[in-house]
Structures are given as C-alpha cells and as structure tokens.
Design an enzyme around this catalytic site. Structure first.
Site, PDB file in Angstrom:
ATOM      1  N   HIS A  87     -19.006  67.216 -24.154  1.00 46.53           N
ATOM      2  CA  HIS A  87     -18.594  66.290 -23.489  1.00 46.53           C
ATOM      3  C   HIS A  87     -17.608  66.799 -22.410  1.00 46.53           C
ATOM      4  CE1 HIS A  87     -17.030  62.197 -22.713  1.00 46.53           C
ATOM      5  NE2 HIS A  87     -15.847  62.894 -22.664  1.00 46.53           N
ATOM      6  N   GLU A  88     -16.657  67.751 -22.811  1.00 44.65           N
ATOM      7  CA  GLU A  88     -15.661  68.243 -21.904  1.00 44.65           C
ATOM      8  C   GLU A  88     -16.444  69.059 -20.917  1.00 44.65           C
ATOM      9  OE1 GLU A  88     -13.143  66.610 -21.710  1.00 44.65           O
ATOM     10  OE2 GLU A  88     -13.197  65.869 -23.718  1.00 44.65           O
ATOM     11  N   HIS A 135     -17.778  67.044 -17.942  1.00 47.78           N
ATOM     12  CA  HIS A 135     -16.605  66.826 -16.950  1.00 47.78           C
ATOM     13  C   HIS A 135     -16.628  67.973 -15.894  1.00 47.78           C
ATOM     14  CE1 HIS A 135     -15.610  62.904 -18.492  1.00 47.78           C
ATOM     15  NE2 HIS A 135     -14.733  63.517 -19.522  1.00 47.78           N
ATOM     16  N   HIS A 163     -17.703  67.879 -11.771  1.00 47.35           N
ATOM     17  CA  HIS A 163     -16.620  68.279 -11.152  1.00 47.35           C
ATOM     18  C   HIS A 163     -17.418  69.310 -10.178  1.00 47.35           C
ATOM     19  CE1 HIS A 163     -12.400  70.243 -10.088  1.00 47.35           C
ATOM     20  NE2 HIS A 163     -12.984  69.384  -9.293  1.00 47.35           N
TER      21      HIS A 163
END
Length: 228
Positions: A95-96, A99, A103
């Site tokens: 999940h991270e 991100h 980006h």
C-alpha cells in the site's frame, strides 16, 4: 429522555471511534507470522520500488506509523510491518509503495494532498493563535462581533484538516486497490488463498484517513461545546 441522550452519546462515540477499532482489528487479525513467506514487508517494499523504477526511494523503520513521505521520498514502515512476514506486513508495505507509484505518476489528488498537508500545520498554528488571543481582543478592543469572527475563522482553519482527510480518501483507495492489490495478485506475491485477507487489510489501510477525519470531527465538536 436521559436514556435517549445516553444512547445518542454512545452512538456518536461509536461513529467516531468504531472505524479506528475496526482498522486496528483487521491489521491484528492478519498479523500472524508466516514461515512460508519468502521475505519481510520491508524487503518486499524495496523489491517493489526497484521493480517500479523507484530505486531512489528509501525504505526506513519508523515509530510514527506506516506512511510514504513524498518530501524525503521515503517509505516508512512500523517495526512489525518492516520486519514482519504476515499478510498485514505484505499488504501494508505494498500500500505504501502504491503511494510512491502515485507520486511517480503525478497523481493529481496525491499532489493536492501534498500541498494541503504542507499548509495544514501552519493553519493549525494560526487557529491556535486566534483562539489564544480572543480573550485579549475582547479585553482591549471590547468588540464581541470581532471576537466571534475570530473564533469562526479559527474553527474554519481547523475544519480544513477534516476536508484534507476526506478529499484524499480516493488516493488511499487507489493505493490499495488500484496499485497494491493488482501488484500482489498479478505478481504472485501472495497465495490466492491469502488475497481475501489482503483485501481486508488494504481496505483498513485505505480507511485509516476516515478514522483520522472522524477524530478531527470530535475535536471540533469539543471546541464548539466549550465555546458554547
């Protein structure tokens, strides 16, 4: 009537704190260590970043909660996730990384969140200053309308934090179900039987900001009650 008031208060508290408990329960439910997993959450995050062409993004351990820092370009994972071999560790790490991929791709909502987060702390400081100086304004200026305006502006500044949480909810769901889940499924990083559990963890990861938004709402409610 007192019974109805008590039930109303309990329902309000359940609405505020229920999502937090549910998120933590889902994370804990699937946090059992798995000897059959080939690597930890931290190792998976590093691998996925390299695979996405993001070798410049570091992976670090933190006690401040799992998150991606777009300023320093770092995926920060809690000790249990970074060193864990569990469905929760794998799903949260993915999940991270999702991100970080957002980006890289210039996701407009993520860019909006980054900009809002940069000013959120300044807005909170400004709101605190307005609240703190309201009695002084009343004492020296003797203008109740000005004090009321000052308090309304302070509340609006604090409410911007709530708006930030809600606006960025699609960013969280995309990181979970638009990025992380397809990676885990198509890449074979989890056995098919573990995907339903991963979906639960990814849903909880996405709803973390909803829980934070509800706590912010409670903070605002407390302030309004004090002012009344």
């Amino acid at each position: 009537m007192p019974v109805l008031i008590i039930l109303g208060i309990l329902a309000f508290l359940a609405l505020i704190f229920g999502p937090q408990f549910w998120v933590k329960a889902q994370m804990k439910r699937h946090s059992a260590e798995r000897a059959d997993f080939p690597g930890t959450g931290g190792e998976l995050a590093t691998h996925l970043l390299d695979r996405a062409g993001l070798s410049g993004v570091k992976v670090e351990v933190t006690d401040a909660g799992d998150h991606y820092d777009p300023i320093d370009k770092v995926v920060r994972l809690s000790p249990d996730v970074h060193g864990g071999r569990s469905v929760t560790a794998v799903a949260v790490a993915a999940h991270e990384v999702g991100h970080a991929i957002q980006h890289r791709d210039g996701d407009p909502l993520l860019v909006t969140r980054i900009r809002m987060a940069g000013g959120a702390q300044k807005l909170e400081v400004a709101a605190a200053v307005l609240f703190a100086t309201a009695p002084l304004v009343l004492a020296f200026v003797h203008s109740m309308p000005l004090v009321i305006l000052q308090i309304v502006v302070a509340l609006a500044l604090l409410a911007s934090r709530l708006v930030m949480h809600l606006i960025t909810l699609p960013v969280e769901f995309d990181a979970s179900f638009g990025k992380a889940l397809p990676i885990l499924d198509q890449g074979g990083y989890l056995p098919p039987g573990d995907l339903p559990a991963a979906k639960s963890v990814l849903r909880a990861a996405a709803l973390t900001y909803v829980a934070a938004a509800l706590v912010t709402l409670l903070d605002l409610t407390r302030i309004i009650r004090v002012l009344r």
